[in-house]
Design an enzyme around this catalytic site. Structure first.
Site, PDB file in Angstrom:
ATOM      1  N   SER A  28       0.694  -1.192   0.196  1.00 53.87           N
ATOM      2  CA  SER A  28      -0.023  -0.116  -0.204  1.00 53.87           C
ATOM      3  C   SER A  28       1.000   1.396   0.016  1.00 53.87           C
ATOM      4  O   SER A  28       0.792   2.291  -0.919  1.00 53.87           O
ATOM      5  CB  SER A  28      -0.885  -0.085   1.111  1.00 53.87           C
ATOM      6  OG  SER A  28      -1.502   1.053   1.233  1.00 53.87           O
ATOM      7  N   GLN A  29       1.750   1.537   0.907  1.00 52.62           N
ATOM      8  CA  GLN A  29       2.696   2.529   1.174  1.00 52.62           C
ATOM      9  C   GLN A  29       3.758   2.659   0.136  1.00 52.62           C
ATOM     10  O   GLN A  29       4.057   3.666  -0.373  1.00 52.62           O
ATOM     11  CB  GLN A  29       2.937   2.943   2.469  1.00 52.62           C
ATOM     12  CG  GLN A  29       2.225   3.421   3.523  1.00 52.62           C
ATOM     13  CD  GLN A  29       1.460   4.718   3.174  1.00 52.62           C
ATOM     14  OE1 GLN A  29       2.219   5.393   2.550  1.00 52.62           O
ATOM     15  NE2 GLN A  29       0.228   4.902   3.647  1.00 52.62           N
ATOM     16  N   HIS A 109       5.591   4.377  10.074  1.00 51.71           N
ATOM     17  CA  HIS A 109       4.940   4.357  11.392  1.00 51.71           C
ATOM     18  C   HIS A 109       5.982   3.838  12.374  1.00 51.71           C
ATOM     19  O   HIS A 109       7.072   3.323  12.131  1.00 51.71           O
ATOM     20  CB  HIS A 109       3.813   3.227  11.213  1.00 51.71           C
ATOM     21  CG  HIS A 109       3.201   2.951  12.549  1.00 51.71           C
ATOM     22  ND1 HIS A 109       2.847   3.865  13.599  1.00 51.71           N
ATOM     23  CD2 HIS A 109       2.573   1.651  13.095  1.00 51.71           C
ATOM     24  CE1 HIS A 109       2.199   3.353  14.504  1.00 51.71           C
ATOM     25  NE2 HIS A 109       2.033   1.913  14.240  1.00 51.71           N
ATOM     26  N   GLY A 135      -1.957   4.344   1.135  1.00 54.99           N
ATOM     27  CA  GLY A 135      -1.301   4.415   0.099  1.00 54.99           C
ATOM     28  C   GLY A 135      -1.965   4.881  -1.249  1.00 54.99           C
ATOM     29  O   GLY A 135      -1.639   5.761  -2.142  1.00 54.99           O
TER      30      GLY A 135
END
Ligand code: NDP
Ligand code: MG
Length: 334
Positions: A28-29, A109, A135
């Site tokens: 996602s990111q 994170h 993301g």
């Protein structure tokens, strides 16, 4: 005290010009940050294991993904965008030994920095640049010329140069177009865990379940209980999102608003607030982190058992049926 916010003019992309940035994990990111940085003129390489759709996606997007080891070795800036619960082992086994003094190690994170699962070797600064959105939004907002707000936080002893590099990185992914807020790794980690446990995931799920079960036990139809206690939550949350509590209260009926003021405090009581404080203490002391790290090391037996039980609840079964009646809901079943 209001937080300091950085914008495009506070960040200098040219600081990244001669740097190679390794994005470890094309999920996602990873897929979003890698593509945004490349579009911003940065040299980006990808560490991604082969054999899955994310590897193929990286290839489709024009990258040549390599092992975590190789990507780390070739990079000046290494951003670990792997799932939090596997980072500790992957870091110790594949990443750490390939870092060199002067490298900068990043995360989106703070969990693994803060709880000592990712500890940099000597001479390596650490830093967090955390987009406040998933993301796909980081990518789609960037493509539209905008960006998702980000948090920036420096690891212990990180230099002023590293902060500038972090702001440049945030600019590269579009964050400074929206605004970048300075925080600390502890604050980001602890507030993130608290929010998801007490409100976003834990608090809301349990509130919905308890209300649904109360109505059903009292003899009301489960379909009615589902609509009232789960489905309609979206309307309320959208109003919160657009204008806070006040806009929600402006938009609902006076009857609903009066019920809110007079009954809400009987649901979230002093006992609930005391429990929130206990949960926060468990986060701050590292008790929650230890529990979750050990749970994963044991193969996540409790996690999997609870997940199975939760999936078979009546509210879930009713919901699956009702969502089929509403095409606009874009129902997702996993
Ligand atoms: P994803 O789960 O989307 O992606 C993880 C990536 O890591 C995938 O490419 C996956 O590859 C790879 N991976 C997973 N397990 C392994 C393994 N055992 N060995 C090697 N590679 C592995 O992660 P996210 O992008 O959601 O999260 C990355 C970081 O970003 C986390 O720290 C998270 O907290 C943070 N973050 C995430 C946000 C979000 O909205 N998702 C928001 C802000 C921060 P494969 O496909 O092969 O499994
Ligand atoms: Mg969060």
């Amino acid at each position: 005290m209001a937080a300091k916010i950085y914008y495009d003019n506070d960040a200098d992309l040219s600081l990244l010009k001669n740097k190679t940035i390794a994005i470890l994990g094309y999920g996602s990111q990873g897929h979003a940050q890698a593509q945004n940085l490349r579009d911003s003129g940065c040299k980006v390489i990808i560490g991604q294991r082969p054999g899955g759709p994310n590897y193929d996606l990286a290839v489709k997007h024009g990258f040549q993904p390599m092992s975590l080891e190789d990507a780390t070795r070739q990079a000046d800036i290494v951003n670990i965008l792997l799932p939090d619960e596997v980072q500790g082992d992957l870091y110790r086994n594949h990443i750490r030994a390939n870092l060199q003094p002067g490298n900068v190690l990043m995360e989106s994170h703070g969990f693994n920095f803060h709880f000592g699962q990712v500890e940099p070797p000597p001479g390596v600064d650490t830093m967090l640049v955390a987009p406040k959105g998933p993301g796909h939004l980081v990518r789609s907002e960037f493509e539209k010329g905008g960006g998702v707000p980000c948090l920036i936080a420096l690891g212990p002893g990180a230099s002023e140069e590293t902060r500038k590099l972090g702001l440049a990185y945030a600019k590269g992914i579009g964050g400074t177009r929206a605004g970048v807020i300075e925080t600390t790794i502890a604050e980001e980690t602890e507030t993130d865990l608290f929010g998801e446990q007490v409100v976003l995931c834990g608090g809301v799920s349990e509130l919905v379940k308890a209300a649904f079960e109360t109505l059903v036990e009292a003899g009301y139809q489960p379909e009615m209980a589902y609509f009232e206690c789960l489905h309609e939550l979206k309307l309320i949350v959208d109003l919160f999102y657009q204008g806070g509590l006040n806009y929600m209260r402006y938009s609902v009926s006076n009857t609903a608003e009066y019920g809110d003021y007079t009954r809400g405090p009987r649901i979230v009581t002093d006992q609930t607030r005391a429990e929130m404080k206990k949960i926060l203490k468990e986060i701050q002391s590292g008790q929650f982190a230890r529990e979750w790290i050990l749970e994963n090391r044991a193969g996540a037996p409790a996690f999997k058992a609870i997940r199975r039980r939760e999936r078979s609840l009546q509210i879930e079964e009713v919901g699956r049926r009702l969502r089929k009646l509403m095409s606009w809901v874009n129902a997702k079943e996993v």
